[in-house]
Design a protein around this motif. Sequence first.
Motif, PDB file in Angstrom:
ATOM      1  N   UNK A   1       0.778  -1.238   0.023  1.00 61.32           N
ATOM      2  CA  UNK A   1       0.028   0.017  -0.026  1.00 61.32           C
ATOM      3  C   UNK A   1       0.856   1.256  -0.076  1.00 61.32           C
ATOM      4  N   UNK A   2       2.142   1.307   0.937  1.00 60.46           N
ATOM      5  CA  UNK A   2       2.816   2.332   0.790  1.00 60.46           C
ATOM      6  C   UNK A   2       3.449   2.741  -0.537  1.00 60.46           C
ATOM      7  N   UNK A   3       3.952   1.480  -1.416  1.00 58.45           N
ATOM      8  CA  UNK A   3       4.512   1.680  -2.657  1.00 58.45           C
ATOM      9  C   UNK A   3       3.389   2.218  -3.619  1.00 58.45           C
ATOM     10  N   UNK A   4       2.242   1.681  -3.404  1.00 60.29           N
ATOM     11  CA  UNK A   4       1.053   2.121  -4.484  1.00 60.29           C
ATOM     12  C   UNK A   4       0.677   3.628  -3.999  1.00 60.29           C
ATOM     13  N   UNK A   5       0.810   4.222  -2.971  1.00 59.19           N
ATOM     14  CA  UNK A   5       0.733   5.439  -2.453  1.00 59.19           C
ATOM     15  C   UNK A   5       1.712   6.480  -3.281  1.00 59.19           C
ATOM     16  N   UNK A   6       2.847   6.077  -2.939  1.00 60.36           N
ATOM     17  CA  UNK A   6       4.172   6.678  -3.617  1.00 60.36           C
ATOM     18  C   UNK A   6       4.014   6.673  -5.344  1.00 60.36           C
ATOM     19  N   UNK A   7       3.493   5.803  -5.816  1.00 52.67           N
ATOM     20  CA  UNK A   7       3.332   5.628  -7.363  1.00 52.67           C
ATOM     21  C   UNK A   7       2.232   6.755  -7.506  1.00 52.67           C
ATOM     22  N   UNK A   8       1.027   6.746  -6.801  1.00 53.16           N
ATOM     23  CA  UNK A   8      -0.022   7.693  -7.193  1.00 53.16           C
ATOM     24  C   UNK A   8       0.439   8.964  -6.901  1.00 53.16           C
TER      25      UNK A   8
END
Length: 65
Positions: A26-33
């Motif tokens: 979820x952290x990785x997805x947040x950074x990408x977004x």
Amino acid sequence: MTIDDVQERIEVIRQIALDDEVAHGMEDELYIDVLEAIANGADNPEKLASEALKTKDIEFYRWCG
């Protein structure tokens, strides 16, 4: 993407932090977004990035392959 959006997602990560794998994903997805929002001309890129980086204060194991 707004600061409120980022803060809401950080809170979800905080709540799921006992599941390291899910929290890290979820952290990785947040950074990408956040990066995509910045690339697309977000009004407040510095603030979005700064807010997103607050996930680093949440304790869970992060693995890199």
